[in-house]
Every structure is written in structure tokens, then in C-alpha cells.
Design an enzyme around this catalytic site. Structure first.
Site, PDB file in Angstrom:
ATOM      1  N   GLU A 106      48.482  43.916  28.888  1.00  0.00           N
ATOM      2  CA  GLU A 106      49.165  44.497  30.043  1.00  0.00           C
ATOM      3  C   GLU A 106      50.426  45.231  29.582  1.00  0.00           C
ATOM      4  OE1 GLU A 106      48.222  42.239  33.884  1.00  0.00           O
ATOM      5  OE2 GLU A 106      49.697  41.017  32.854  1.00  0.00           O
ATOM      6  N   GLY A 138      52.923  47.289  38.019  1.00  0.00           N
ATOM      7  CA  GLY A 138      53.608  47.483  39.296  1.00  0.00           C
ATOM      8  C   GLY A 138      54.210  48.867  39.466  1.00  0.00           C
ATOM      9  N   SER A 144      48.547  48.345  37.018  1.00  0.00           N
ATOM     10  CA  SER A 144      48.182  49.333  38.041  1.00  0.00           C
ATOM     11  C   SER A 144      46.677  49.607  38.127  1.00  0.00           C
ATOM     12  CB  SER A 144      48.968  50.630  37.848  1.00  0.00           C
ATOM     13  OG  SER A 144      50.357  50.365  37.967  1.00  0.00           O
ATOM     14  N   GLU A 175      56.258  39.010  32.778  1.00  0.00           N
ATOM     15  CA  GLU A 175      57.325  38.636  33.719  1.00  0.00           C
ATOM     16  C   GLU A 175      57.930  37.291  33.342  1.00  0.00           C
ATOM     17  OE1 GLU A 175      55.025  39.314  37.241  1.00  0.00           O
ATOM     18  OE2 GLU A 175      55.090  41.454  36.808  1.00  0.00           O
ATOM     19  N   LYS A 205      51.197  36.597  41.758  1.00  0.00           N
ATOM     20  CA  LYS A 205      52.638  36.492  41.443  1.00  0.00           C
ATOM     21  C   LYS A 205      53.326  35.706  42.564  1.00  0.00           C
ATOM     22  CE  LYS A 205      52.126  40.631  38.712  1.00  0.00           C
ATOM     23  NZ  LYS A 205      52.666  41.884  38.201  1.00  0.00           N
ATOM     24  N   HIS A 211      52.633  35.859  30.322  1.00  0.00           N
ATOM     25  CA  HIS A 211      52.797  37.061  31.155  1.00  0.00           C
ATOM     26  C   HIS A 211      54.175  37.676  30.898  1.00  0.00           C
ATOM     27  CE1 HIS A 211      53.070  39.786  34.526  1.00  0.00           C
ATOM     28  NE2 HIS A 211      51.760  39.674  34.659  1.00  0.00           N
ATOM     29  N   ASN A 221      46.185  38.251  40.110  1.00  0.00           N
ATOM     30  CA  ASN A 221      47.445  37.533  39.913  1.00  0.00           C
ATOM     31  C   ASN A 221      48.344  37.830  41.111  1.00  0.00           C
ATOM     32  OD1 ASN A 221      49.860  36.456  39.105  1.00  0.00           O
ATOM     33  ND2 ASN A 221      50.143  37.814  37.344  1.00  0.00           N
TER      34      ASN A 221
HETATM   35  P1  13P Z   1      49.952  45.409  38.821  1.00  0.00           P
HETATM   36  O1  13P Z   1      48.462  45.419  39.037  1.00  0.00           O
HETATM   37  O2  13P Z   1      50.738  45.251  40.095  1.00  0.00           O
HETATM   38  O3  13P Z   1      50.404  46.540  37.987  1.00  0.00           O
HETATM   39  O4  13P Z   1      50.277  44.056  37.993  1.00  0.00           O
HETATM   40  C1  13P Z   1      49.572  43.790  36.836  1.00  0.00           C
HETATM   41  C2  13P Z   1      49.893  42.418  36.393  1.00  0.00           C
HETATM   42  O5  13P Z   1      51.003  42.131  35.974  1.00  0.00           O
HETATM   43  C3  13P Z   1      48.844  41.398  36.513  1.00  0.00           C
HETATM   44  O6  13P Z   1      49.187  40.233  35.834  1.00  0.00           O
END
Ligand code: 13P
Length: 229
Positions: free
Chosen positions: A157, A163, A193, A90, A8, A88, A6
Site C-alpha cells: 500500500e 485515501g 484508492s 497508519e 479503519k 499498516h 479495512n
Molecule cells: P483507501 O482505499 O482509502 O486508499 O485506503 C487503503 C488502505 O489503507 C487500506 O488498508
């Protein structure tokens, strides 16, 4: 195993193209049963061919229309994109998507026959309340979702692991996946992560069918290392 990247709001049209070209070269030796997904930003979507699936991080639940700033099915069809991330954290937290919005999107893209990677995850304050609070929170994210949909993959997640560089522990992933599998019998990815240093440990956990990777997927060397681990 499923390895999903992903991006983002990272990478451009040009760097995505270069990335996918390199990735394709690197994954020729991957196990045939493993599958790879890439979710670039909307501006980098294109008709890519190879041993991977390109999906969209988001879309509006409509064919087309007056939805300023959004893309619909018509824009995805131009590139034969039939895979979408929905739910997601976010989008839920930063973009304010309620369970009602998320489930309406799910229903629409299911109707359109899209493959859906549906994301769930709890914030730290819920994790700190213990396992039953976590499950209660996660199961509420299945409200209005047809978990029997055939083209469905779930991604767990935990928000506090996204992150942050701090993945959930093996025990946390194992127990949450085991509990989730009792309710939803679908491929279940872990995200938060995941990186080359912990990929083996994570994919060895029973109940983990793959990973959804953010930060560590941005570099093609790192993501392909994970796929080939
Ligand atoms: P990270 O791997 O940066 O922690 O992000 C995970 C994520 O949100 C994937 O959709």
C-alpha cells in the site's frame, strides 16, 4: 482474488452488522475461488458467519494483561477471530509503531497461529527517488518478519495512494509487485484508492492477487461491486 475491506475508524457495531448482512446477500454469486475479508473497528467485532473472514485491524501481542486501551488474544477468541492486519502505514506513522514493534507483533501472532495480512508501503518522497529506493524501503519493512510463514498475505500500500483518490499507476503496481514477488512468494494485495472504477484494471495486473480497500469499502454497494466485477 482476495477482496479485503479495512474500515479503519469508521462504522459502528450496528452499521457493521447491517453491512455484513447485506454483503452476504450480495456475494452469493461471487466466484468460489475469490475470498472476502472484513476488518471492522474493534468495537464491532463479533462472531459473524458467512462466506467471508472477519479480522481485527490491530491487537496487542499478549493473551491479556495491563495494556490500557488495547485488546489481546483473549478478546479475539471470544469471537473466534484468527486474522489480523499488521504493519499498516497508519499504525506505523500515526500510532508510532516502529519496525521493532511491528515485527514483535508479527512473531507473537504467528506463534498464536493467526492468519496475518502484513502491510508495507513507501511515502511519496521515497517513490520520487525511483524504483531502487522504493524497493530498499519496502524490503526494510520485512526486517524481523518471517516471510515464509504459511498463513501470510502481503499488502503493498503506497502511502501516497491511500485515501487520496489517486491510485498508483498500472506500471507502478506491476513493477513493484513483480520485484516483491522475487523476495516473497506469498499472495500479494494492492491497496491505495482501489475503487469500482479501477478494480478491473488493478486485478488484471500480473502479480496482483487481490486488493485491500479503505474508503471504497465503506459502502457495501461499492465493495460488493468490486467483488463481483
Ligand atoms: P483507501 O482505499 O482509502 O486508499 O485506503 C487503503 C488502505 O489503507 C487500506 O488498508
Amino acid at each position: 482474488m482476495i477482496y479485503a475491506a479495512n474500515f479503519k475508524t469508521n462504522h459502528t457495531r450496528k452499521t457493521t452488522k447491517d453491512y455484513i448482512k447485506k454483503l452476504q446477500e450480495k456475494i452469493v454469486t461471487k466466484k468460489t475461488e475469490d475470498s472476502v475479508y472484513i476488518f471492522p473497528p474493534s468495537t464491532a467485532l463479533d462472531h459473524f458467519e458467512g462466506d467471508f473472514t472477519v479480522g481485527t485491524q490491530n491487537a496487542y501481542p499478549a493473551q491479556n494483561g495491563a495494556y490500557t486501551g488495547e485488546i489481546g488474544v483473549e478478546q479475539l477468541e471470544e469471537f473466534a477471530i484468527k486474522t489480523i492486519l499488521i504493519g499498516h502505514s497508519e499504525r506505523r506513522e500515526v500510532l508510532g509503531e516502529s519496525q521493532e514493534i511491528v515485527s514483535a507483533k508479527f512473531a507473537y501472532f504467528k506463534e498464536q497461529g493467526f492468519e496475518i495480512i502484513y502491510c508495507i508501503g513507501e511515502p511519496l518522497e521515497v517513490r520520487e527517488q525511483g524504483d531502487s529506493a522504493v524497493m530498499e524501503y519496502l524490503l526494510a519493512q520485512f526486517e524481523g518478519i518471517d516471510t515464509s510463514y504459511e498463513d501470510l498475505i502481503i499488502a503493498y500500500e503506497p502511502i501516497w495512494a491511500i485515501g487520496t483518490g489517486r491510485s498508483a499507476t498500472v506500471e507502478e503496481i506491476a513493477s513493484t509487485h513483480e520485484a516483491l514477488k522475487k523476495t516473497v512468494q506469498k499472495p500479494l494485495l494492492y491497496g491505495g484508492s482501489a475503487k469500482p472504477a479501477n478494480i478491473k484494471e488493478i486485478t488484471s495486473i500480473r502479480g496482483v492477487d487481490g486488493v485491500l480497500v479503505g474508503s471504497a469499502s465503506l459502502d457495501v454497494e461499492s465493495f460488493s461491486q468490486m467483488i463481483l466485477s
